[in-house]
Design an enzyme around this catalytic site. Structure first.
Site, PDB file in Angstrom:
ATOM      1  N   CYS A 115       0.819  -1.228   0.000  1.00 50.92           N
ATOM      2  CA  CYS A 115       0.000   0.000   0.000  1.00 50.92           C
ATOM      3  C   CYS A 115       0.845   1.267   0.000  1.00 50.92           C
ATOM      4  O   CYS A 115       0.342   2.349  -0.289  1.00 50.92           O
ATOM      5  CB  CYS A 115      -0.936   0.013   1.192  1.00 50.92           C
ATOM      6  N   HIS A 255      -3.444   6.873   3.030  1.00 52.29           N
ATOM      7  CA  HIS A 255      -3.846   5.570   2.504  1.00 52.29           C
ATOM      8  C   HIS A 255      -5.217   5.220   3.079  1.00 52.29           C
ATOM      9  O   HIS A 255      -5.496   5.474   4.252  1.00 52.29           O
ATOM     10  CB  HIS A 255      -2.806   4.509   2.892  1.00 52.29           C
ATOM     11  N   ASN A 285     -10.136  -0.519   0.368  1.00 47.18           N
ATOM     12  CA  ASN A 285      -8.680  -0.419   0.338  1.00 47.18           C
ATOM     13  C   ASN A 285      -8.168  -0.912  -1.020  1.00 47.18           C
ATOM     14  O   ASN A 285      -8.299  -2.095  -1.336  1.00 47.18           O
ATOM     15  CB  ASN A 285      -8.105  -1.259   1.489  1.00 47.18           C
TER      16      ASN A 285
HETATM   17  N1  ACO Z   1     -18.026  -9.201   9.719  1.00 51.58           N
HETATM   18  C1  ACO Z   1     -18.378  -9.486  10.993  1.00 51.58           C
HETATM   19  N2  ACO Z   1     -17.502  -9.820  11.931  1.00 51.58           N
HETATM   20  C2  ACO Z   1     -16.205  -9.850  11.606  1.00 51.58           C
HETATM   21  C3  ACO Z   1     -15.756  -9.561  10.304  1.00 51.58           C
HETATM   22  C4  ACO Z   1     -16.735  -9.234   9.345  1.00 51.58           C
HETATM   23  N3  ACO Z   1     -16.402  -8.938   8.079  1.00 51.58           N
HETATM   24  N4  ACO Z   1     -14.417  -9.673  10.271  1.00 51.58           N
HETATM   25  C5  ACO Z   1     -14.015 -10.015  11.499  1.00 51.58           C
HETATM   26  N5  ACO Z   1     -15.103 -10.125  12.305  1.00 51.58           N
HETATM   27  C6  ACO Z   1     -15.131 -10.479  13.707  1.00 51.58           C
HETATM   28  C7  ACO Z   1     -13.897 -11.226  14.135  1.00 51.58           C
HETATM   29  O1  ACO Z   1     -14.024 -12.581  13.838  1.00 51.58           O
HETATM   30  C8  ACO Z   1     -13.854 -10.957  15.616  1.00 51.58           C
HETATM   31  O2  ACO Z   1     -14.737 -11.848  16.267  1.00 51.58           O
HETATM   32  P1  ACO Z   1     -14.278 -12.569  17.633  1.00 51.58           P
HETATM   33  O3  ACO Z   1     -14.054 -11.448  18.596  1.00 51.58           O
HETATM   34  O4  ACO Z   1     -15.439 -13.431  17.907  1.00 51.58           O
HETATM   35  O5  ACO Z   1     -13.014 -13.292  17.277  1.00 51.58           O
HETATM   36  C9  ACO Z   1     -14.444  -9.549  15.722  1.00 51.58           C
HETATM   37  O6  ACO Z   1     -15.128  -9.302  14.496  1.00 51.58           O
HETATM   38  C10 ACO Z   1     -13.394  -8.468  15.945  1.00 51.58           C
HETATM   39  O7  ACO Z   1     -12.301  -8.739  15.063  1.00 51.58           O
HETATM   40  P2  ACO Z   1     -11.032  -7.835  15.048  1.00 51.58           P
HETATM   41  O8  ACO Z   1     -10.065  -8.387  14.064  1.00 51.58           O
HETATM   42  O9  ACO Z   1     -10.568  -7.542  16.412  1.00 51.58           O
HETATM   43  O10 ACO Z   1     -11.662  -6.487  14.485  1.00 51.58           O
HETATM   44  P3  ACO Z   1     -10.963  -5.120  14.307  1.00 51.58           P
HETATM   45  O11 ACO Z   1     -11.702  -4.094  15.013  1.00 51.58           O
HETATM   46  O12 ACO Z   1      -9.470  -5.188  14.499  1.00 51.58           O
HETATM   47  O13 ACO Z   1     -11.205  -4.846  12.755  1.00 51.58           O
HETATM   48  C11 ACO Z   1     -10.010  -4.934  10.697  1.00 51.58           C
HETATM   49  C12 ACO Z   1     -10.664  -5.720  11.796  1.00 51.58           C
HETATM   50  C13 ACO Z   1     -11.076  -4.108  10.016  1.00 51.58           C
HETATM   51  C14 ACO Z   1      -9.381  -5.910   9.714  1.00 51.58           C
HETATM   52  C15 ACO Z   1      -8.916  -3.995  11.303  1.00 51.58           C
HETATM   53  O14 ACO Z   1      -8.106  -4.733  12.171  1.00 51.58           O
HETATM   54  C16 ACO Z   1      -8.077  -3.342  10.249  1.00 51.58           C
HETATM   55  O15 ACO Z   1      -8.534  -2.499   9.504  1.00 51.58           O
HETATM   56  N6  ACO Z   1      -6.782  -3.683  10.213  1.00 51.58           N
HETATM   57  C17 ACO Z   1      -5.848  -3.062   9.260  1.00 51.58           C
HETATM   58  C18 ACO Z   1      -6.005  -3.730   7.943  1.00 51.58           C
HETATM   59  C19 ACO Z   1      -5.145  -3.093   6.917  1.00 51.58           C
HETATM   60  O16 ACO Z   1      -4.970  -1.897   6.891  1.00 51.58           O
HETATM   61  N7  ACO Z   1      -4.587  -3.875   6.024  1.00 51.58           N
HETATM   62  C20 ACO Z   1      -3.763  -3.355   4.980  1.00 51.58           C
HETATM   63  C21 ACO Z   1      -3.795  -4.408   3.975  1.00 51.58           C
HETATM   64  S1  ACO Z   1      -3.571  -3.851   2.358  1.00 51.58           S
HETATM   65  C22 ACO Z   1      -2.389  -4.770   1.538  1.00 51.58           C
HETATM   66  O17 ACO Z   1      -1.235  -4.693   1.845  1.00 51.58           O
HETATM   67  C23 ACO Z   1      -2.865  -5.646   0.425  1.00 51.58           C
END
Ligand code: ACO
Length: 328
Positions: A115, A255, A285
């Site tokens: 990214c 980003h 994203n």
């Molecule tokens: N719908 C419903 N529930 C979900 C979903 C979904 N789509 N996805 C995860 N959950 C659940 C999880 O299973 C978890 O349940 P549990 O507590 O029973 O285990 C709960 O929601 C909370 O999960 P977390 O991972 O703690 O949620 P978080 O608030 O951290 O949000 C997210 C997750 C959105 C992925 C966040 O961590 C994030 O944005 N991280 C950064 C991602 C990023 O920027 N990536 C860059 C990649 S780009 C590249 O290089 C290609």
């Protein structure tokens, strides 16, 4: 040696027509619109067609950027394509784009910094121009993330979209253009975000396919924590390198991974909300395409005025991070 000031001469963007909404995803995995919106800020994203490759998305964005720069493809000396979803391993997507554009005299190569790729690309290309090696460069951030996303994994499939953004770089008048770049990486945390198979470590096999190693793997929570730190410190680093302060920022172009990450950067930089560009609600994203698409869109909407101080800032797989100060 005197450096030539380098800036942006034209911007372009392209997103595919097909829209994948949160309610479409509700039918595919165990998720819901409310969770996606509150946890990420995303409402919908664009998905490329089966026969559309990254170079096809890049071509639209590049042609628009060239047209707005009043230039022809033959004028380009260099093409840098930032992508983690190239058409294929080689030839590079930059080479494929070069051929599609007819940019016959350009040198061309790809750059992989996830990214942060577009900022790495801007830095690389602008150095070639600043030291007099080349005069005009095209930098493209393009991704077809839908092609490496597992649409049975709710942890990742709600996040990503496809698109391309492009910038034509060239000499500008003294005092304008890129004032600073900050680039960083921490390879020891590469496992947090990766596409495990398809390279020399795990060539594609029945086993890699069965284990879904050809899709994005991500430790979301860890990436989130890193991103919050990286966005603020990179932006501050680029400002201080340029001899500027937080209060000098006219527009922050971050980003677009998660609205909560963007909000934390806005808070740390003490910015009013309207000085920060957010479009991830419509595109999700798009990795290396997020920043150039947001930049091009801001320009189209008239949000960027002459002499404005823009800060571009990103983070991504690698891990990588980077920021730049650009005086328009
Ligand atoms: N719908 C419903 N529930 C979900 C979903 C979904 N789509 N996805 C995860 N959950 C659940 C999880 O299973 C978890 O349940 P549990 O507590 O029973 O285990 C709960 O929601 C909370 O999960 P977390 O991972 O703690 O949620 P978080 O608030 O951290 O949000 C997210 C997750 C959105 C992925 C966040 O961590 C994030 O944005 N991280 C950064 C991602 C990023 O920027 N990536 C860059 C990649 S780009 C590249 O290089 C290609």
């Amino acid at each position: 040696m005197n450096q030539i000031p380098v800036g942006v001469l034209g911007l372009g963007k392209y997103v595919p027509d097909t829209v994948l909404t949160n309610s479409d995803l509700e039918k595919m995995v165990d998720t819901n619109d409310e969770w996606i919106k509150t946890r990420t800020g995303i409402s919908e994203r664009r998905i490329s067609a089966k026969d559309q490759a990254s170079s096809d998305l890049a071509l639209h964005a590049a042609n628009q950027a060239l047209e707005r720069a009043n230039m022809k493809a033959e004028d380009l000396d260099l093409i840098v394509v930032a992508t983690v979803t190239p058409d294929m391993s080689f030839p590079s997507t930059a080479n494929i784009l070069q051929s599609k554009l007819g940019a016959t005299k350009a040198a061309a190569f790809d750059l992989a910094a996830a990214c942060t790729g577009f900022i790495y690309g801007l830095s690389t290309a602008s150095n070639f121009i600043a030291n007099g090696s080349y005069r005009y460069a095209l930098v493209v951030g393009v991704e077809s993330l839908s092609k490496i996303t597992d649409y049975t994994d709710r942890n990742t499939c709600v996040l990503f979209g496809d698109g391309a953004g492009a910038a034509v770089l060239g000499p500008v008048e003294e005092g304008r253009g890129f004032q600073s770049f900050v680039l960083g990486s921490d390879g020891s945390k590469g496992d947090l975000l990766k596409l495990p198979a398809g390279g020399s470590l795990h060539p594609t096999s029945e086993e890699t396919l069965a284990n879904k190693m050809h899709y994005i793997h991500m430790e979301g929570r860890e990436v989130f924590k890193f991103a919050v730190r990286a966005m603020g410190s990179s932006a501050e680093g680029a400002l201080s390198k340029a001899g500027l302060e937080k209060a000098d920022i006219d527009l922050l172009i971050p980003h677009q991974a998660n609205v909560r990450i963007i909000e934390s950067a806005v808070e740390r930089l003490e910015l009013p909300k309207e000085k920060c560009v957010v479009n991830l609600d419509r595109y999700g994203n798009m990795s290396s395409a997020s920043i150039p698409v947001a930049l091009a869109e801001s320009w189209e909407e008239g949000k960027i005025k002459e002499n404005d101080c823009l800060v571009l800032v990103g983070f991504g797989g690698g891990l990588t991070w980077g920021a730049s100060v650009l005086i328009w």
